[in-house]
Design an enzyme around this catalytic site. Structure first.
Site, short mmCIF file in Angstrom:
data_model
loop_
_atom_site.label_atom_id
_atom_site.label_comp_id
_atom_site.label_asym_id
_atom_site.label_seq_id
_atom_site.Cartn_x
_atom_site.Cartn_y
_atom_site.Cartn_z
N CYS A 75 0.85 -1.16 -0.06
CA CYS A 75 -0.12 -0.11 -0.05
C CYS A 75 0.89 1.34 -0.06
O CYS A 75 0.81 1.96 1.04
CB CYS A 75 -1.07 -0.12 1.10
SG CYS A 75 -1.92 -1.54 1.06
N ALA A 77 1.34 4.33 -1.63
CA ALA A 77 1.11 5.77 -1.71
C ALA A 77 1.02 6.58 -0.48
O ALA A 77 0.36 5.78 0.63
CB ALA A 77 -0.24 5.96 -2.48
N PRO A 78 1.52 7.65 -0.26
CA PRO A 78 1.87 8.68 -1.22
C PRO A 78 3.38 8.36 -1.54
O PRO A 78 3.68 9.16 -2.78
CB PRO A 78 1.73 9.88 -0.48
CG PRO A 78 2.02 9.76 0.98
CD PRO A 78 1.27 8.43 1.09
N GLY A 79 4.24 7.84 -0.96
CA GLY A 79 5.42 7.14 -1.46
C GLY A 79 6.67 7.39 -0.71
O GLY A 79 7.75 6.86 -1.09
N ASP A 130 -5.48 -5.32 -5.77
CA ASP A 130 -6.00 -5.42 -4.57
C ASP A 130 -5.21 -6.09 -3.72
O ASP A 130 -5.31 -7.29 -3.65
CB ASP A 130 -7.44 -6.08 -4.85
CG ASP A 130 -8.27 -6.19 -3.54
OD1 ASP A 130 -7.75 -5.91 -2.40
OD2 ASP A 130 -9.34 -6.65 -3.80
N ASP A 148 2.10 -1.13 4.99
CA ASP A 148 1.68 -0.27 5.72
C ASP A 148 -0.07 0.15 5.33
O ASP A 148 -0.32 0.94 4.38
CB ASP A 148 2.43 0.90 5.37
CG ASP A 148 2.28 2.56 6.08
OD1 ASP A 148 1.69 2.18 7.19
OD2 ASP A 148 2.41 3.47 5.72
N CYS A 201 -0.82 3.88 10.76
CA CYS A 201 -0.62 5.20 11.73
C CYS A 201 -1.61 5.23 12.51
O CYS A 201 -2.08 6.44 12.87
CB CYS A 201 -0.44 6.24 10.60
SG CYS A 201 -1.90 6.45 9.57
#
Length: 262
Positions: A75, A77-79, A130, A148, A201
């Site tokens: 997962c 993004a954002p990178g 997915d 993440d 997070c």
């Protein structure tokens, strides 16, 4: 009037929910979460600096990516974490950086283009799968996997009145189901002897150590939890958690390092 009532209900539910988890610590933790993050400048192996939470760098480096490995960022993004992983390959290996959202994937592509050298970009393959179904098309392929996972992101909720007004206890329950599906898929996609770093997070145990606990229940005997403490982290039953009230503003970030054995 209805909007105001909804906002009050969301705030009340949110506060009571996390007060129950963190007890007398909740007020100080809430204050720390509301404060704006102070990102660090990450430059290792990049052509220009990238700014992100120091806890994210610590977690990504904990995976221990080395030159020549095949790595998956499930997962991505954002990178920011993708940049840490890619720079660790030193132009030799493969990093599959995945995100299902087309908008987030566009941002990921731009971050990679703007911050990695041409040589390092050749090691990065951006995909749109997915993550919950990953093991249906790839198994036993990766040396290291960073998951993440999408999470409640309570820090964001506290900064977004609309998100706070819409919050309900059903949200972390739904997310935990998705998170477990992703983690179970990662366990099949990583090679035997390979490593998964599961992170969020979130400050919610349901999305953190309880997801790992469920993996123990459903995949017993197949993996080992590795040491994963970092500067400023607090140990949980499984893994560790960095919280901004005791982590000098870093986080929140939960992480658990898992080795596949069977």
């Amino acid at each position: 009037m209805a909007k105001q009532k909804g906002k009050a209900d969301g705030e009340t539910l949110f506060g009571a929910y996390y007060q129950d988890i963190y007890q007398e610590r909740w007020e100080s933790l809430k204050v720390a979460l509301i404060k704006d993050k102070v990102p660090i400048t990450y430059t290792d192996g990049l052509i220009q600096p990238y700014y992100l939470d120091e806890a994210s760098v610590l977690a990504a480096k904990l995976l221990g990516v080395e030159r020549g490995e095949t790595v998956l960022d499930m997962c991505a993004a954002p990178g920011g974490k993708t940049l840490v992983l890619a720079s660790s390959l030193h132009g030799d290996g493969l990093l599959v950086s995945n995100d299902r959202s087309s908008a987030r994937r566009a941002r990921l592509k731009q971050v990679v283009k703007d911050h990695l050298s041409t040589e390092d970009q050749r090691c990065v393959q951006i995909t749109a799968h997915d993550a919950t179904r990953w093991s249906l098309h790839e198994q036993n392929r990766y040396d290291k996997i960073l998951l993440d996972a999408p999470c409640s992101s309570e820090r964001h909720v506290l900064h977004d009145p609309k998100a706070l007004a819409m919050w309900s206890p059903s949200r972390p329950k739904r997310l935990a189901i998705t998170q477990f599906a992703m983690l179970a898929a990662a366990l099949e996609a990583v090679k035997k002897g390979g490593y998964i770093l599961y992170s969020t997070c979130s400050i919610n145990p349901m999305e953190n150590e309880q997801v790992v606990e469920k993996l123990f229940e459903k995949r017993v005997g197949r993996f080992t939890i590795m040491e994963s403490t970092q500067v400023g982290s607090e140990e949980r039953k499984y893994g560790s958690l960095i919280l901004p009230d005791r982590g000098e503003g870093r986080g929140p970030l939960y992480f658990c390092l898992i080795r596949r054995d069977v």
